[in-house]
Design an enzyme around this catalytic site. Structure first.
Site, PDB file in Angstrom:
ATOM      1  N   ARG A 213       0.841  -1.200   0.000  1.00 38.11           N
ATOM      2  CA  ARG A 213       0.000   0.000   0.000  1.00 38.11           C
ATOM      3  C   ARG A 213       0.869   1.240   0.000  1.00 38.11           C
ATOM      4  O   ARG A 213       1.832   1.349   0.754  1.00 38.11           O
ATOM      5  CB  ARG A 213      -0.903  -0.012   1.231  1.00 38.11           C
ATOM      6  CG  ARG A 213      -1.784  -1.251   1.239  1.00 38.11           C
ATOM      7  CD  ARG A 213      -2.869  -1.200   2.277  1.00 38.11           C
ATOM      8  NE  ARG A 213      -3.671  -2.428   2.175  1.00 38.11           N
ATOM      9  CZ  ARG A 213      -4.671  -2.732   2.989  1.00 38.11           C
ATOM     10  NH1 ARG A 213      -5.020  -1.882   3.966  1.00 38.11           N
ATOM     11  NH2 ARG A 213      -5.347  -3.854   2.834  1.00 38.11           N
TER      12      ARG A 213
ATOM     13  N   ARG B 141       1.622   0.966  10.369  1.00 40.88           N
ATOM     14  CA  ARG B 141       1.210   1.351   9.020  1.00 40.88           C
ATOM     15  C   ARG B 141       2.405   1.264   8.085  1.00 40.88           C
ATOM     16  O   ARG B 141       3.296   2.119   8.131  1.00 40.88           O
ATOM     17  CB  ARG B 141       0.648   2.776   9.056  1.00 40.88           C
ATOM     18  CG  ARG B 141      -0.067   3.214   7.783  1.00 40.88           C
ATOM     19  CD  ARG B 141      -0.725   4.574   7.966  1.00 40.88           C
ATOM     20  NE  ARG B 141      -1.720   4.552   9.015  1.00 40.88           N
ATOM     21  CZ  ARG B 141      -2.987   4.140   8.850  1.00 40.88           C
ATOM     22  NH1 ARG B 141      -3.380   3.775   7.652  1.00 40.88           N
ATOM     23  NH2 ARG B 141      -3.820   4.138   9.854  1.00 40.88           N
TER      24      ARG B 141
ATOM     25  N   GLU C 153      -7.491  -1.332  14.864  1.00 35.78           N
ATOM     26  CA  GLU C 153      -8.024  -2.252  13.868  1.00 35.78           C
ATOM     27  C   GLU C 153      -7.022  -3.347  13.520  1.00 35.78           C
ATOM     28  O   GLU C 153      -5.861  -3.084  13.243  1.00 35.78           O
ATOM     29  CB  GLU C 153      -8.385  -1.476  12.597  1.00 35.78           C
ATOM     30  CG  GLU C 153      -8.869  -2.374  11.482  1.00 35.78           C
ATOM     31  CD  GLU C 153      -9.102  -1.600  10.173  1.00 35.78           C
ATOM     32  OE1 GLU C 153      -9.202  -0.358  10.231  1.00 35.78           O
ATOM     33  OE2 GLU C 153      -9.177  -2.242   9.118  1.00 35.78           O
TER      34      GLU C 153
ATOM     35  N   SER D 193     -10.931  -6.468   9.218  1.00 34.84           N
ATOM     36  CA  SER D 193     -12.095  -5.794   8.673  1.00 34.84           C
ATOM     37  C   SER D 193     -12.828  -6.821   7.817  1.00 34.84           C
ATOM     38  O   SER D 193     -12.244  -7.384   6.898  1.00 34.84           O
ATOM     39  CB  SER D 193     -11.634  -4.607   7.830  1.00 34.84           C
ATOM     40  OG  SER D 193     -12.723  -3.800   7.459  1.00 34.84           O
TER      41      SER D 193
ATOM     42  N   ARG E 169       0.079  -6.504  12.400  1.00 30.86           N
ATOM     43  CA  ARG E 169      -0.563  -5.891  13.558  1.00 30.86           C
ATOM     44  C   ARG E 169      -0.789  -6.910  14.665  1.00 30.86           C
ATOM     45  O   ARG E 169      -0.803  -6.558  15.843  1.00 30.86           O
ATOM     46  CB  ARG E 169      -1.874  -5.226  13.148  1.00 30.86           C
ATOM     47  CG  ARG E 169      -1.624  -3.956  12.341  1.00 30.86           C
ATOM     48  CD  ARG E 169      -2.868  -3.119  12.134  1.00 30.86           C
ATOM     49  NE  ARG E 169      -2.532  -1.920  11.385  1.00 30.86           N
ATOM     50  CZ  ARG E 169      -3.429  -0.992  11.015  1.00 30.86           C
ATOM     51  NH1 ARG E 169      -4.711  -1.144  11.350  1.00 30.86           N
ATOM     52  NH2 ARG E 169      -3.041   0.072  10.356  1.00 30.86           N
TER      53      ARG E 169
END
Length: 461
Positions: A298, A313, A385, A388, A427
């Site tokens: 990403r 991130r 988070e 998802s 994560r």
RNA sequence: GGAGAGGUGGCGGAGUGGUCGAACGCGUCGGUCUCGAAAACCGAAGUACCCGCAAGGGUACCGUGGGUUCGAAUCCCACCCUCUCCGCCA
């Protein structure tokens, strides 16, 4: 040798307002030409109930579109009808010409007639195409409509907590994962920066092993206990695939692209879901369940300054992804099931978490309804988070033409697609570090993970 | 990277300018026969869109995009993909 008079004719026809999203807008490279009229959103249902469509958009904070869409649609269909009638006459005349010539009759009047038809046809065809492109451009850029039970809201503050599992433990002087990892000498951002710059991490030794173990652990749960088939997919995909799951056309800036036009997958959702593109499945082979551990890439273009410390991130991280392909009547139950599969990983690891239902303003583009799972991070003192899980309804299926046929039915229907992280490995590693940190800076290995760590009980410097 | 072959319906495989949405075979579905099944026989069966209340009619699709032609699965151009051989390489 090239068309001589034709292009000039076409040029005469200009088309106002054709600066919308054209298919070529998403860059060069591969052959992206799969746009098909009436995909993405169901034009028929918009025709039948434009108010409902606009109401759905309004819940997403978007302005009404049905007026423009239906106007375009109507003009397009009128042109299509007209064009097709000319084609029908041309086809008929051409057949007669053949017959006449065989019988030695004079075909000249028919030839003249066809010539006259062909004067009009290119312009009509061109206009119809342009309207179709414009219409598709609009439809392709509109997000999925939220399900009825999705709470109204602006951003993450309006998400609704569904449940909380486990109790966050008070850890005096809790450290953050990067402090722990660096102190152990097994996590280095400096080393990664030398190689690749910001938002990369180098893990070594037992932490590298921990990352691998976590992924293996997750895959075993998803495959053995939840029936997901393990897949090893390509990490580079073409425009078509990225369009199917709706990374394109709107979100090019979030993706990395190779110089020859491939997109690096931002999640295995892309290859896994596109496994059924352009397919017509039998209803009795559903649901299909796929899982894969892949790197995800990403660009994080819009998040400069956010989560700059540590490995929260990153430009690249591992994730175990789940994808389910279902009949429409199965997708809601599947959504709960998938969420349960993701939560199961956290439960086994003994990590406290909560599950929230995303509000309309926080949902992703393709989702009809989304549950986020947030894991407790003692070092940060907050839930973050880690998964998802989304039910996309038939939104992606329309884009990629993924259909099924019910037993004995003649007509095809669009499938439903769901995707969920099961879980984000990076994560999860953070969560293990922070929740299992010891006063001396070592990390206890969660019971369930020890078989995956060669029996190791504690990670020390 | 070099050389060659090829991309047609669920599969196999015909089809080189007209009545081809596509022969034929297999597979699939329905029926006849049978106590039941098999075999045999009869029949059905692509996808999408448009017009129509409907019955029904029409258009497009033979890898993709363009072109030639009254007419293209068939001819021309470009591109993509697959396969085989050689070279190189994890």
């Amino acid at each position: 040798m090239r068309g001589s008079a034709r292009p000039a004719q076409l040029l005469k026809q200009g088309c106002p307002g054709l600066d919308a999203v054209s298919p070529d807008a998403y860059k060069s490279g591969s052959d992206f030409n799969r746009l098909n009229l009436a995909s993405m959103h169901d034009l028929r249902s918009i025709r039948d109930n434009p108010a409902a469509f606009d109401a759905g958009l309004a819940r997403r904070g978007l302005s009404a579109q049905s007026g423009d869409i239906l106007a375009l649609d109507q003009r397009r269909r009128a042109l299509q009808t007209e064009f097709q009638e000319l084609q029908a006459r041309r086809n008929e005349a051409s057949k007669l010409i053949g017959a006449y010539k065989k019988e030695g009759k004079d075909a000249q009047p028919l030839l003249d007639e066809v010539a006259a038809l062909k004067e009009k046809m290119p312009a009509l065809e061109q206009q119809e195409k342009e309207l179709g492109v414009e219409l598709d451009g609009i439809l392709a850029s509109l997000p999925n409509l939220p399900a009825d039970d999705v709470p109204e809201g602006k951003d993450e503050h309006d998400n609704v907590e569904i449940r909380r599992v486990g109790t966050p433990v008070e850890i005096a002087g809790a450290k953050q994962h990067f402090e722990l990892g660096e102190a152990l000498g097994l996590m280095s951002f400096d080393a990664a920066a030398k190689l690749s710059g910001a938002r990369f991490t180098v893990l070594r030794g037992k932490l590298a092993r921990l990352e691998r173990a976590l992924g293996d652990f997750m895959l075993d749960i998803q495959t053995n206990e939840f029936g997901f088939e393990e897949v090893s997919p390509p990490l580079l995909v073409k425009d078509d695939a990225a369009f199917g799951t709706a990374q394109l056309p709107k979100f090019t800036e979030d993706l990395f692209q190779t110089t020859n036009g491939f997109w690096l997958i931002p999640t295995a959702e892309v290859p896994l879901t596109n496994l059924v593109n352009d397919a017509i499945l039998d209803s009795d082979e559903l649901p299909l369940r796929f899982t894969a551990r892949t790197p995800c890439f990403r660009s994080e273009a819009g998040s400069a300054g956010r989560d700059t410390r540590g490995m929260i991130r990153q430009h690249q991280f591992y994730k175990v992804e789940m994808v389910s392909i279902t009949r429409p009547d199965q997708s809601q139950a599947e959504h709960e099931r998938m969420t349960d599969a993701a939560e199961t990983v956290l439960k086994r690891l003994g990590l406290p978490f909560r599950t929230v239902k995303l509000c309309t303003g926080d949902m992703g583009f393709s989702a009809q309804k989304t549950y986020d799972i947030e894991v407790w991070l003692p070092g940060q003192g907050m839930y973050r988070e880690i998964s998802s899980c989304s039910n996309c309804g038939d939104f992606q299926a329309r884009r990629m033409k993924a259909r099924f046929r019910a037993k004995g039915e003649k007509n095809t229907q669009f499938l439903h697609t769901l995707n969920g992280s099961g879980l984000a490995v990076g994560r999860c590693l953070i969560a293990v570090l922070e929740n299992y940190q010891q006063p001396d800076g070592s990390i206890l290995v969660p019971e369930a993970l020890r078989p995956y760590m060669g029996g190791l009980e504690r990670i020390t410097a």
